[in-house]
Design an enzyme around this catalytic site. Structure first.
Site, PDB file in Angstrom:
ATOM      1  N   THR A  98      87.578  42.573 -42.776  1.00 40.70           N
ATOM      2  CA  THR A  98      88.224  41.480 -42.944  1.00 40.70           C
ATOM      3  C   THR A  98      87.228  40.252 -43.544  1.00 40.70           C
ATOM      4  O   THR A  98      85.977  40.599 -43.296  1.00 40.70           O
ATOM      5  CB  THR A  98      88.802  40.598 -41.820  1.00 40.70           C
ATOM      6  OG1 THR A  98      87.862  40.134 -40.852  1.00 40.70           O
ATOM      7  CG2 THR A  98      89.658  41.513 -41.044  1.00 40.70           C
ATOM      8  N   ASP A  99      87.585  39.375 -44.229  1.00 39.26           N
ATOM      9  CA  ASP A  99      86.674  38.344 -44.539  1.00 39.26           C
ATOM     10  C   ASP A  99      86.525  37.296 -43.317  1.00 39.26           C
ATOM     11  O   ASP A  99      87.150  37.617 -42.236  1.00 39.26           O
ATOM     12  CB  ASP A  99      86.965  37.411 -45.897  1.00 39.26           C
ATOM     13  CG  ASP A  99      85.953  37.008 -46.544  1.00 39.26           C
ATOM     14  OD1 ASP A  99      84.917  36.561 -45.950  1.00 39.26           O
ATOM     15  OD2 ASP A  99      86.117  36.929 -47.889  1.00 39.26           O
ATOM     16  N   PHE A 100      85.904  36.213 -43.475  1.00 41.10           N
ATOM     17  CA  PHE A 100      85.460  35.286 -42.473  1.00 41.10           C
ATOM     18  C   PHE A 100      86.693  34.577 -41.589  1.00 41.10           C
ATOM     19  O   PHE A 100      87.378  34.002 -42.510  1.00 41.10           O
ATOM     20  CB  PHE A 100      84.540  34.085 -43.144  1.00 41.10           C
ATOM     21  CG  PHE A 100      83.715  33.391 -41.912  1.00 41.10           C
ATOM     22  CD1 PHE A 100      82.495  33.629 -41.703  1.00 41.10           C
ATOM     23  CD2 PHE A 100      84.389  32.256 -41.340  1.00 41.10           C
ATOM     24  CE1 PHE A 100      81.729  32.856 -40.799  1.00 41.10           C
ATOM     25  CE2 PHE A 100      83.804  31.554 -40.462  1.00 41.10           C
ATOM     26  CZ  PHE A 100      82.394  31.946 -40.236  1.00 41.10           C
ATOM     27  N   THR A 101      87.004  34.935 -40.593  1.00 45.68           N
ATOM     28  CA  THR A 101      88.395  34.312 -39.726  1.00 45.68           C
ATOM     29  C   THR A 101      89.476  34.823 -40.410  1.00 45.68           C
ATOM     30  O   THR A 101      90.531  33.891 -40.281  1.00 45.68           O
ATOM     31  CB  THR A 101      88.207  32.764 -39.644  1.00 45.68           C
ATOM     32  OG1 THR A 101      88.330  32.149 -40.886  1.00 45.68           O
ATOM     33  CG2 THR A 101      86.756  32.387 -39.023  1.00 45.68           C
ATOM     34  N   ALA A 102      89.683  35.789 -41.316  1.00 46.61           N
ATOM     35  CA  ALA A 102      90.738  36.067 -41.875  1.00 46.61           C
ATOM     36  C   ALA A 102      91.956  36.494 -41.208  1.00 46.61           C
ATOM     37  O   ALA A 102      93.027  36.502 -41.656  1.00 46.61           O
ATOM     38  CB  ALA A 102      90.408  37.273 -43.057  1.00 46.61           C
TER      39      ALA A 102
END
Length: 789
Positions: A265-269
């Site tokens: 995932t991307d950051f906090t996705a």
């Protein structure tokens, strides 16, 4: 036993020793400073989580010392001694800062791109990084989007060739990542992130299946080259967030592309973003949806660590709860078998990186110092500057003569050593940068006086200046000085009358582009346009040529400035050796050879601007009001229209200011007529060979980029007016003629067709094809061929 069998046997044996919680821990990638969005690690630092076996990877500090310390905790104090993935954003540079990726793509030079990225892998792995959050492969047509700086332009074909080049540079041609000069590539952001509405970062993408499949071609190429990881996009794609989009991650990525590596995932996705997107009521539902979509690594949010164990237990006790007719829990229970299979992929990735054999590969401070910011690395990024900068106009002002008496170097970026680095340059030391002013002083003769004035601020709005310094708090680059705009302008104008040449260095601060940096206006920021007009007027009165260097993280609309200057160079943001590299080009030591990897717009009103656009029902060569009479017909008996096309813009031409593929150099070339070895082709296996002669008609040696475009004018769906299908360089001495040849197969005729991305097929249809060859997307000659089944 083969290497693959050995890896499988090792990982399967290890999995038998892991508890469910420890398997889930391999999915967890918390923030380096214990960032916690879910409450799972409140009051617990990352090192403690590592000791518990609850972390599979982490940023682990800013250099080899911190990274090695955390890795030692993992292998010596963790319950099973499993080493960590240590990721970092090395966006085609690490300690030695070269041009931003968008500028690198304008080199169209795959050998250069390979060498730059091999340098990046060598420097970063020596500093303890084994997983790179790059390359970014998002195709983008909208210069408002700040992350266009991190991409490779607008052409899927060019993006695909760059993708496979970078993957091999990072991971090795044979995929051997268990070396101190290799690390794992992460292709990002899958998919459609670059199509954010109006260029607003994180906004959703509404896109047809055919177009979405076409812009995923760089990912397909990177996966075929062996990429070890894929990062999912933040955004929604046709109303479904990519992080929970099973059509994207299962049907396309796993199924069609055959990807068997890590999905990150991307950051906090996951949390809070799937909650914010409105498809999950809480973090638990978000974790369920992301896991069921196929995600392995939960970046930052720690939702998997918090919720997956409970989901497994509830699924075993009450499986019926996960077969709801609506809501998030419709995809069946999360089982331990799924957890084990997902964990196996993470452990195999670590095995491929050689971490089980030596968790500390490359983590040697002494070795790091021998491969980081070396003379060879500096020479390489200096070479890259001239090969990436694009000469857009030259009315005889360049190259500069070596014996000029005075050169006036004017502009807020002329002596700025931070902003020339561009976005994502957090590992580059500003003191390593050579400014344009320094480069010109070093390159000019001892008899030349180089004078300097700032002329104006980059921006004059204190609030905007503060935002642009968001990553430069200890050393701000955007400084609004004590002098008034009028005082700065007058100081600059005073240098013009006595100069033999004026070099204006203008453009953007590094944080004008990058993540969360959308611009509503893509002209020169602040008072820079005023400075160009005033300097141009003074220079014309004094008979002094003006050269404009535009440093920016995106294509700028330079329509007003173009007629006011004698030469114009777009450089992107060139990095450490900007000053020396640009001085090499300005004084003719080397010739600029960059070509635009995307079209330059006339104004923001043209955006999004796509070279490979679909035809309209009323193309620019036709019209909407028949001024010749209702009965005028074309040779095919169709009514002729002559006004108000759908491509019309009232205030300006619909064409770009400069077409994609365009770029000048210090010589000129003539292209002969293209020659096809046949015009009738039959069957899947036939091959078309296209040749063209190129002559250097100038007075110095030079490189010419020849490009091939294809159009399928009649198909079962509307096809682009042109698609890039090939490119090649040729170097010629003055008066020399050479030949460039291209081979086209039915693979080049294929296009994606389907009602959804899940059922899209890669097909080709027989018919007449227009093959165009030339020096840019607008300057081409055409050959028609017929290809039968």
């Amino acid at each position: 036993m083969s290497d693959t069998a050995q890896a499988s046997a090792f990982v399967d044996h290890l999995l038998m020793r892991l508890t469910l919680e420890e398997k889930i821990g391999q999915f967890n990638y918390p923030g380096g400073s214990g960032i916690d969005t879910t409450g799972v690690s409140a009051g617990v630092d990352v090192a403690t989580l590592v000791r518990r076996g609850q972390v599979g990877g982490a940023p682990a500090g800013g250099d080899v010392t911190g990274r090695r310390a955390l890795q030692e905790i993992a292998v010596r104090e963790g319950p099973n001694g499993i080493p960590l993935l240590i990721g970092h954003d090395c966006i085609q540079r690490y300690r030695t800062g070269g041009p931003i990726p968008l500028a690198l793509s304008c080199s169209w030079d795959l050998d250069l791109i390979a060498r730059i990225n091999e340098m990046t892998a060598r420097e970063a792995r020596a500093d303890g990084v084994n997983l790179n959050w790059a390359p970014m492969l998002d195709i983008c047509y909208d210069a408002r989007w700040g992350r266009i700086a991190e991409g490779n332009g607008e052409f899927p074909h060019l993006g695909a060739r760059i993708a496979e080049t970078i993957v091999r540079a990072y991971q090795g041609a044979e995929g051997d990542m268990a070396r101190p000069d290799r690390f794992m590539a992460t292709l990002k952001h899958f998919a459609g992130y670059g199509l954010a509405q109006a260029g607003r970062d994180y906004a959703g993408a509404e896109v047809s299946p055919a177009t979405l499949c076409r812009i995923m071609e760089p990912f397909r190429a990177g996966i075929a080259a062996g990429a070890g990881a894929v990062m999912v996009a933040f955004n929604t794609v046709n109303d479904i967030p990519a992080t929970a989009n099973r059509a994207l991650l299962q049907d396309v990525l796993r199924g069609r592309f055959g990807f068997d590596g890590l999905i990150v995932t991307d950051f906090t996705a996951i949390d809070p973003e799937l909650v914010n997107h409105g498809i999950a009521e809480d973090g638990r539902a978000a974790a369920y949806l992301a896991f069921k979509a196929g995600v392995h690594i939960d970046l930052i949010s720690q939702s998997f660590l918090k919720y997956l164990g409970g989901l497994v237990a509830e699924g075993a006790a009450h499986p019926e709860r996960f077969h709801a007719e609506d809501g998030p829990y419709t995809l069946g229970p999360v089982t331990e078998a799924e957890i084990t299979a997902r964990c196996r992929t993470v452990l195999l990735a670590k095995y491929r990186l050689g971490l089980f054999h030596d968790p500390f590969i490359g983590m040697d401070r002494q070795a790091r110092d021998h491969v980081t910011y070396t003379r060879a690395n500096v020479a390489l990024v200096r070479e890259a500057v001239a090969k990436c900068c694009v000469l857009l106009k030259n009315d005889g002002a360049l190259p500069l003569a070596p014996d000029l008496r005075r050169i006036a170097v004017i502009g807020p970026l002329a002596d700025d050593r931070i902003d020339l680095q561009g976005t994502w340059a957090m590992d580059v030391e500003p003191d390593h940068s050579v400014t344009l002013l320094e480069g010109i002083v070093a390159a000019a003769s001892a008899r030349t006086r180089v004078l300097h004035a700032k002329g104006c601020n980059i921006v004059d709005d204190p609030r905007l200046a503060s935002r642009l310094n968001v990553h430069n708090t200890f050393m701000p680059s955007v400084v609004i000085g004590p002098d008034s705009p009028q005082v700065m302008l007058e100081a600059a104008l005073a240098l013009v009358p006595g100069a033999d040449a004026v070099v204006l260095c203008l453009g953007e601060a590094k944080e004008h582009a990058g993540e969360s940096s959308t611009r509503a206006d893509i002209t020169l920021p602040g008072a820079q346009g005023v400075l160009v007009r005033a300097v141009s007027q003074a220079a014309r009165a004094a008979g002094v040529p003006v050269i404009l260097i535009a440093m920016a993280g995106r294509p700028l609309a330079l329509t007003e400035e173009l007629p006011l200057v004698d030469a114009l160079i777009w450089t992107g943001q060139p990095g450490n050796e900007a000053g020396h590299g640009l001085a090499d080009a300005l004084f003719g030591k080397v010739a600029p050879s960059g070509r635009l990897s995307l079209a330059l717009p006339r104004s923001v009103g043209q955006l999004p601007l796509r070279t490979e656009d679909l035809p309209t029902g009323r193309p620019q060569t036709a019209a909407g009001v028949d001024i010749a009479g209702d009965d005028e017909l074309d040779p095919q008996g169709r009514h002729v229209f002559r006004k108000f096309t759908t491509a019309t813009i009232l205030e300006e031409p619909a064409t770009p200011l400069f077409p994609a593929g365009f770029g000048l150099t210090y010589t000129s070339f003539r292209h002969g007529p293209p020659r096809a070895d046949k015009t009738l082709l039959k069957g899947e296996d036939d091959v078309l060979t296209l040749r063209i002669g190129v002559t250097n008609t100038g007075t110095r040696s030079g490189r010419e980029l020849v490009q091939v475009y294809l159009r399928d004018p009649v198909a079962s769906i509307s096809r682009p007016v042109r698609e890039l299908k090939g490119f090649d360089w040729i170097t010629l001495a003055p008066g020399e003629t050479g030949e460039v040849a291209f081979r086209l197969t039915t693979e080049d005729l294929r296009f994606w067709k389907g009602s959804t991305i899940s059922d899209a097929r890669h097909v080709w249809e027989p018919g007449v094809f227009q093959v165009m060859i030339g020096s840019d997307a607008a300057s081409v000659q055409m050959v028609e061929v017929t290809w039968q089944k």
